[in-house]
Design an enzyme around this catalytic site. Structure first.
Site, short mmCIF file in Angstrom:
data_model
loop_
_atom_site.label_atom_id
_atom_site.label_comp_id
_atom_site.label_asym_id
_atom_site.label_seq_id
_atom_site.Cartn_x
_atom_site.Cartn_y
_atom_site.Cartn_z
N LYS A 125 1.21 -0.93 -0.48
CA LYS A 125 -0.15 0.20 0.35
C LYS A 125 0.55 1.37 -0.17
O LYS A 125 0.39 2.22 -0.69
CB LYS A 125 -0.87 0.22 1.44
CG LYS A 125 -2.23 -1.08 1.06
CD LYS A 125 -3.42 -0.51 2.11
CE LYS A 125 -4.50 -1.70 2.60
NZ LYS A 125 -5.39 -0.97 2.89
N LYS A 208 -4.93 -10.54 -7.27
CA LYS A 208 -6.22 -10.02 -6.92
C LYS A 208 -6.89 -9.44 -7.34
O LYS A 208 -6.96 -8.53 -7.43
CB LYS A 208 -5.60 -9.72 -4.94
CG LYS A 208 -7.00 -10.28 -4.70
CD LYS A 208 -6.41 -9.14 -3.10
CE LYS A 208 -7.14 -8.08 -3.02
NZ LYS A 208 -6.85 -7.79 -1.57
N LYS A 211 -10.22 -3.27 -5.30
CA LYS A 211 -11.51 -1.91 -5.95
C LYS A 211 -10.57 -1.00 -6.45
O LYS A 211 -10.81 -0.58 -6.92
CB LYS A 211 -12.66 -1.81 -5.10
CG LYS A 211 -11.50 -1.49 -3.17
CD LYS A 211 -12.59 -0.95 -1.91
CE LYS A 211 -11.81 -1.37 -1.08
NZ LYS A 211 -12.57 -1.97 0.03
P1 AMP Z 1 -11.29 -4.92 2.19
O1 AMP Z 1 -11.57 -5.01 1.27
O2 AMP Z 1 -9.55 -4.99 1.70
O3 AMP Z 1 -11.09 -4.22 3.46
O4 AMP Z 1 -11.46 -6.70 2.22
C1 AMP Z 1 -12.34 -6.48 2.71
C2 AMP Z 1 -12.51 -8.39 3.21
O5 AMP Z 1 -12.42 -9.26 2.27
C3 AMP Z 1 -10.73 -9.42 3.63
O6 AMP Z 1 -11.03 -10.39 4.82
C4 AMP Z 1 -10.37 -9.18 2.91
O7 AMP Z 1 -9.47 -11.12 2.39
C5 AMP Z 1 -10.88 -10.12 1.45
N1 AMP Z 1 -11.09 -9.96 0.13
C6 AMP Z 1 -11.49 -8.41 -0.83
N2 AMP Z 1 -10.55 -8.56 -1.83
C7 AMP Z 1 -10.95 -10.32 -1.93
C8 AMP Z 1 -10.49 -11.34 -2.75
N3 AMP Z 1 -9.97 -10.97 -4.59
N4 AMP Z 1 -10.73 -12.67 -2.80
C9 AMP Z 1 -10.94 -12.73 -1.61
N5 AMP Z 1 -11.20 -12.04 -0.17
C10 AMP Z 1 -11.00 -10.19 -0.95
#
Ligand code: AMP
Ligand code: TRP
Length: 346
Positions: A125, A208, A211
């Site tokens: 990040k 991955k 967003k």
């Molecule tokens: P974040 O949007 O980074 O706060 O992620 C929130 C949750 O969604 C966390 O548990 C991440 O590990 C999961 N997550 C986000 N993107 C992915 C993805 N591409 N595959 C699996 N889990 C995801």
């Protein structure tokens, strides 16, 4: 980390789940399959469940203030529309319960610089310009440990990318218990896995789904309509070969593996079951099946999100109730932590 001593057995703790998502806008199919779908399953099992919108984490990078409030409500709507029931799960935003920040500070004094420097998410990040990253971004995992441990949570469902942060949470708990000679914080169990622990980009099976990817074609957003979902899957990168009928045939075919995994996770099937059905098909025949399954799952969720967002005062009311319930659990645990550390807090 090997220098931490683990002294804790979890037998004295209730089975309690804590997890969170940042309200930084732009929810994806990765968030749904990697995190929220499991949140709902655990709510409906034998767990007490607490799910948070981690707004204090979101501001470790710049957030537009007016949008942040809206994104927090939208994330609450996503939770509820996906099947989290505010009567069964505690749903709230992190900043509403000041115990998170208080325990986070104490954990800043437990965690070591060397541990934090090893965190790959910080490196990703902060990018090339780490000198210009906020101090909050560097300390992010200590606050995350506080989120979890303020509730003496035992189980933490997350996507694969959060594994290292959960290991750090165990290290902080172990070091705290060891330094103060107590058996106070539990050793958490990460809950990671299933076919969609890591949903990959539709444009590049080695990245991955996120967003923050500049290409909108790389992801399915939770608010994409049926036509957009169909168009994105139609254009999703694949290879030339037909689908295999066994898992070993997915090796070195990251795009095929990703699409099959998404299909399996959406339908609560194993990869093995899916492959025995679709093995031998071309992508041109498989993709419409995938689109149908995705639209069937996502359309009702986005419809319900839109409906809930029409009444933000009702969402705010639910979040306030959730915060009151969360505080009732966290306050005595954090109060006891002050006492253990030797801080006078009447
Ligand atoms: P974040 O949007 O980074 O706060 O992620 C929130 C949750 O969604 C966390 O548990 C991440 O590990 C999961 N997550 C986000 N993107 C992915 C993805 N591409 N595959 C699996 N889990 C995801
Ligand atoms: N760091 C997590 C993410 O980016 C979000 C998060 C913050 C979290 N606090 C948490 C997840 C506590 C689980 C438990 O996805």
């Amino acid at each position: 980390m090997s220098d931490a001593v683990q002294t804790q057995s979890n037998s004295k703790f209730n089975k309690r789940v804590f997890s969170g998502i940042q309200p930084s806008g732009g929810l994806t199919l990765g968030n749904y399959l990697g995190a929220v779908k499991r949140f709902v399953q655990m709510q409906n099992e034998d767990f007490e469940t607490i799910y948070c919108m981690v707004d204090l984490h979101a501001i470790t990078v710049w957030q537009d203030p007016a949008r942040l409030k809206n994104n927090t409500r939208e994330l609450a709507a996503f939770y509820i529309a996906s099947g989290l029931n505010p009567e069964k799960s505690i749903l709230f935003n992190q900043s509403a319960v000041s115990e998170h920040a208080e325990l986070g500070w104490m954990f800043n004094c437990v965690a070591r610089m060397g541990w934090m420097k090893r965190m790959t998410q910080f490196k990703d990040k902060a990018g090339k310009n780490a000198e210009n990253a906020s101090l909050g971004l560097f300390g992010y995992p200590a606050l995350m440990a506080a989120d979890i441990l303020a509730y003496h949570a035992t189980h933490v469902p997350v996507g694969d990318d959060q594994k290292q942060h959960l290991e750090l949470t165990r290290d902080i708990a172990a070091k705290f218990n060891h330094d103060f000679g107590v058996d106070f914080f539990p050793m958490i169990d990460p809950v990671i896995g299933g076919p969609a622990a890591r949903v990959m980009s539709l444009r590049d099976g080695s990245k991955k789904m996120s967003k923050s990817d500049p290409s909108d074609q790389s992801r399915i957003n939770m608010n994409d309509d049926a036509d957009t979902i169909a168009q994105k899957f139609r254009k999703a990168k694949t290879d030339q070969d037909a689908l295999p009928s066994e898992e070993s045939g997915l090796e070195n075919r990251p795009e095929a593996k990703n699409l099959i995994s998404i299909y399996a996770a959406l339908g609560d099937q194993s990869l093995e079951d899916v492959l025995s059905d679709v093995g031998g098909k071309q992508f041109s025949a498989f993709k419409p099946m995938l689109v149908e399954r995705a639209v069937e799952t996502l359309s009702p969720i986005s419809g319900e999100m839109n409906r809930l967002m029409l009444d933000v005062s009702e969402i705010d009311r639910l979040l306030k109730r959730g915060a009151d319930k969360a505080r009732a659990i966290a306050a005595p645990i954090v109060q006891k932590t002050y006492d253990i550390v030797g801080l006078l807090k009447p």
